[in-house]
Enzyme design. Structure first.
Site, PDB file in Angstrom:
ATOM      1  N   ASP A  40       0.992  -1.395  -0.014  1.00  0.00           N
ATOM      2  CA  ASP A  40      -0.004  -0.161   0.068  1.00  0.00           C
ATOM      3  C   ASP A  40       0.755   1.580   0.141  1.00  0.00           C
ATOM      4  O   ASP A  40       0.541   2.730  -0.750  1.00  0.00           O
ATOM      5  CB  ASP A  40      -0.960   0.107   1.100  1.00  0.00           C
ATOM      6  N   GLN A  41       1.866   1.239   0.666  1.00  0.00           N
ATOM      7  CA  GLN A  41       2.608   2.312   0.932  1.00  0.00           C
ATOM      8  C   GLN A  41       3.921   2.653   0.052  1.00  0.00           C
ATOM      9  O   GLN A  41       3.338   4.013  -0.714  1.00  0.00           O
ATOM     10  CB  GLN A  41       3.880   2.100   2.159  1.00  0.00           C
ATOM     11  N   LYS A  78     -21.991  -0.856  22.041  1.00  0.00           N
ATOM     12  CA  LYS A  78     -21.107   0.222  22.213  1.00  0.00           C
ATOM     13  C   LYS A  78     -19.944  -0.127  21.610  1.00  0.00           C
ATOM     14  O   LYS A  78     -19.085  -0.526  21.507  1.00  0.00           O
ATOM     15  CB  LYS A  78     -20.313   1.296  23.966  1.00  0.00           C
ATOM     16  N   LYS A 131     -29.946   3.920  27.309  1.00  0.00           N
ATOM     17  CA  LYS A 131     -29.921   5.765  27.010  1.00  0.00           C
ATOM     18  C   LYS A 131     -31.545   5.077  27.580  1.00  0.00           C
ATOM     19  O   LYS A 131     -32.448   4.039  27.459  1.00  0.00           O
ATOM     20  CB  LYS A 131     -30.683   6.193  25.481  1.00  0.00           C
ATOM     21  N   LYS A 160     -18.712   1.187  30.463  1.00  0.00           N
ATOM     22  CA  LYS A 160     -16.989   0.546  29.843  1.00  0.00           C
ATOM     23  C   LYS A 160     -16.901  -0.799  30.537  1.00  0.00           C
ATOM     24  O   LYS A 160     -16.787  -0.972  31.425  1.00  0.00           O
ATOM     25  CB  LYS A 160     -16.096   1.682  30.375  1.00  0.00           C
ATOM     26  N   CYS A 183      14.623  19.757  37.625  1.00  0.00           N
ATOM     27  CA  CYS A 183      14.107  19.219  35.727  1.00  0.00           C
ATOM     28  C   CYS A 183      15.078  19.127  34.926  1.00  0.00           C
ATOM     29  O   CYS A 183      16.008  18.984  34.908  1.00  0.00           O
ATOM     30  CB  CYS A 183      13.802  20.970  35.502  1.00  0.00           C
ATOM     31  N   CYS A 190      15.800  21.801  32.086  1.00  0.00           N
ATOM     32  CA  CYS A 190      16.602  23.210  32.461  1.00  0.00           C
ATOM     33  C   CYS A 190      17.489  22.970  33.773  1.00  0.00           C
ATOM     34  O   CYS A 190      18.099  23.969  34.026  1.00  0.00           O
ATOM     35  CB  CYS A 190      14.697  24.074  32.559  1.00  0.00           C
TER      36      CYS A 190
END
Length: 652
Positions: free
Chosen positions: A29-30, A109, A278, A302, A395, A398
């Site tokens: 496909d590429q 779902k 619903k 879920k 950090c 930095c």
């Protein structure tokens, strides 16, 4: 050039024959896409040499130059998630407090890509992605390649419908086998494959990947009485509708259905990630209404996330756009919920301490919200001599001291000049839900920042072709595309700009609410925190954040710089008229109206500045009651809320 166009046309037609007729492609496909894009670029430059049999002219395939934005006529709301039976029972109590006899419909779902289809006189005119719920992408030509989506309905009606495009498990396996044989990267799961397919610019690729659909909603006004009628109507019109569903007023019955489906889900021919519940009656749905994010009449349960064991090999500490330091575990690779996972979030230092997570531990990994891999807990029985996790004091970008602010669980870098913080802020500004500058992703931002070509978001708008071409790996064509995207972003509605600024606590929806009310960024800068806080759905936290941000001289200067560079500061959507008669009032409609439809009443109230909600609370300012008004009217009276009738509304 004519010779090259002829060569490409002949070659691509050969490959199409191999794929469609012989079912034996000789190229990936590429490689096909690469040659196809070369042809289309040449045809644009030399249209006089386009061949009659060019793949770009064929019925079976069309090369698209890109996808236009599409403003949905009706918003696509997300659903409130539930992860336990207790959350469903709480939802049931909320609904039954308004409608004691409410009946529910439970539907599967589907784990795919949300789509919206618009038909005029029965003919498909637009197919679009969900996008941010208000604006999606017009993918009509790709939608037409999904075989079970009708181009012409069985009835000549004008209608907008919603549903899910998905890839079956068998199609997914077939495509990944082909990609494996061609040396291409395999898709992680059917949902990713479906989403990637619908964003293909070559419609012939969409056709051969065999997507399917399930439709479940009439977004335009419906004559149906309940959701079950809607599904039957959709099926009668010629749409594919999932038949596995349950109707019951009992949440116990719904839970039994959920348990049954969860046990059987591996036997389905497609992926699902939960059950949508619903309120079945559409009039009740309208009464219950919406929150700022989701309908009050629906909830998505879920399924519990799949869990797997993995070993923590090391931990990376990264800086986000607000300075928060996030630890991420590097893991031994595992297969989890259809994807290969080798990294998982550890959330924050408090979470690491609470769970006593150490490098070298065997841990349980799951996908939070079925999306983000996260470490759940340590498998204590497999711990050996691992040492406690070293926590950084400076950090990593930095070298400034990190702070652990009171009442916060995260470490934070508070250096405004931190390179990582600046880069993440630039990435956020350019992201799809903000200014949507295609091509300005993390890699390009890093190159531009390292070359000192950009230091803040205003610098983006002074980039030139010459400056971009100084970057390694940037060619003229991609540089020009980026400049075009930057130029296009100047005309965005200002709520996109406001979100892109990355003001703490101010998300995309809050940005839209703020600009709907104040009309422009400049007006918002002048607004007092009290007028911001009274906007429904916001409050004092966001108001203080806005006030503190624009109190800084550098923030004001940035806005003026953006304006000087041609960036739009005005809201382009429908604005709220703050001088309107009912501006700022929260109104609830209840009972049967005689002279107006409920939608007409709602629109009139909104046009007069009111916020129409579905339930009565202490925040409600006014209730308009028709005949046979029930519990909402009783509650309004008990709270001392002003009550008016339909005649009062008609006379406004």
């Amino acid at each position: 050039m004519e010779k090259r166009i002829r060569e490409l046309t002949s070659l691509l037609n050969q490959y199409r024959q191999e794929y469609y007729t012989n079912d034996n492609p000789s190229v990936s496909d590429q490689e096909y896409d690469k040659l196809y894009h070369e042809l289309i670029d040449l045809e644009k430059e030399y249209p006089e040499y386009i061949q009659k049999d060019s793949p770009s002219q064929a019925v079976g395939g069309l090369i698209l130059s890109g996808f236009e934005k599409y403003q949905h006529p009706f918003p696509l709301y997300s659903l409130q998630d539930a992860f336990s039976k207790e959350e469903l029972e709480a939802f049931d109590r909320r609904v039954k407090s308004e409608f004691p006899k409410a009946e529910y419909i439970a539907e599967l779902k589907i784990d795919g890509l949300s789509i919206s289809l618009s038909y005029e006189s029965g003919r498909l005119v637009t197919g679009a992605t969900r996008g941010d719920g208000s604006v999606g992408e017009n993918i009509t030509e790709n939608i037409k390649k999904i075989k079970d989506i009708p181009h012409q309905l069985k009835d000549d009606i004008t209608i907008t419908v919603r549903g899910e495009a998905y890839m079956s498990r068998s199609s997914f396996q077939k495509i990944n086998l082909e990609r494996q044989e061609n040396g291409e990267t395999e898709f992680a799961n059917p949902r990713n494959a479906a989403a990637g397919t619908l964003r293909q610019l070559d419609t012939s690729i969409v056709a051969r990947r065999e997507l399917a659909s399930f439709l479940y909603q009439e977004a335009s006004p419906s004559q149906a009485q309940n959701q079950e009628d809607v599904l039957e109507n959709l099926e009668a019109l010629g749409f594919s509708v999932n038949k596995k569903r349950l109707i019951s007023s009992s949440m116990e019955d719904i839970w039994s259905f959920i348990t049954q489906v969860e046990d059987e889900r591996d036997n389905l021919s497609y992926d699902i990630d939960g059950i949508v519940i619903k309120v079945n009656n559409l009039a009740m749905q309208e009464e219950l209404g919406f929150t700022i994010k989701a309908p009050r009449w629906a909830i998505a349960y879920k399924f519990p996330a799949e869990e797997k064991e993995a070993e923590i090999l090391s931990v990376d500490w990264t800086i986000g756009r607000t300075g928060v330091v996030t630890p991420t575990a590097n893991l031994t690779p595992i297969q989890l919920a259809g994807t290969t996972v080798s990294r998982a979030t550890l959330h924050n230092v408090d979470y690491i301490a609470e769970k006593d997570i150490r490098i070298g531990d065997t841990v349980i990994v799951y996908k939070a919200g079925d999306i983000i891999p996260a470490v759940l807990r340590v498998v204590d029985t497999k711990r050996d001599q691992q040492l406690p996790m070293p926590i950084p004091k400076v950090c990593p970008s930095c070298q400034s001291d990190l702070v652990h602010l009171e009442a916060e669980v995260a470490l934070r870098c508070i250096n405004p000049l931190c390179p990582s913080l600046i880069q993440r802020s630039l990435e956020h500004f350019a992201s799809r839900n903000a200014m949507n500058i295609a091509g300005l992703g993390p890699a390009i931002v890093e190159k531009l920042f390292s070359a000192q070509l950009i230091h803040d978001v205003a610098d983006i708008y002074q980039l030139s072709l010459d400056s971009l071409l100084t970057l390694e790996g940037i060619k003229e064509k991609s540089a020009q595309k980026l400049l075009d995207a930057i130029q296009s972003s100047k005309s965005n509605s200002a709520d996109k700009l406001l979100f892109g600024l990355g003001i703490r606590h101010v998300g995309a929806k809050a940005s839209r609410l703020l600009l709907e009310t104040f009309g422009s960024v400049e007006n918002l800068m002048k607004a007092d925190d009290q007028s911001i806080a009274q906007i429904d759905g916001l409050g004092h936290v966001i108001a203080n954040s806005i006030k503190n941000y624009f109190a800084k001289e550098e923030a004001k200067q940035l806005i003026f710089e953006l304006k000087d560079k041609g960036v739009n500061l005005d809201y382009l959507g429908k604005k709220v008229d703050t001088s309107a008669q009912l501006f700022g009032l929260t109104v609830v409609l209840t009972g049967k109206l005689e002279e107006m439809t409920r939608q007409e009443a709602k629109e009139k109230l909104e046009n007069m500045g009111a916020k129409v909600t579905g339930s009565v609370s202490k925040k409600t300012d006014l209730v308009i009651a028709g005949s046979d008004a029930g519990s909402k009217l009783d509650k309004a009276r008990s709270l001392g809320i002003d009550v008016k009738d339909e005649n009062w509304l008609l006379q406004l």
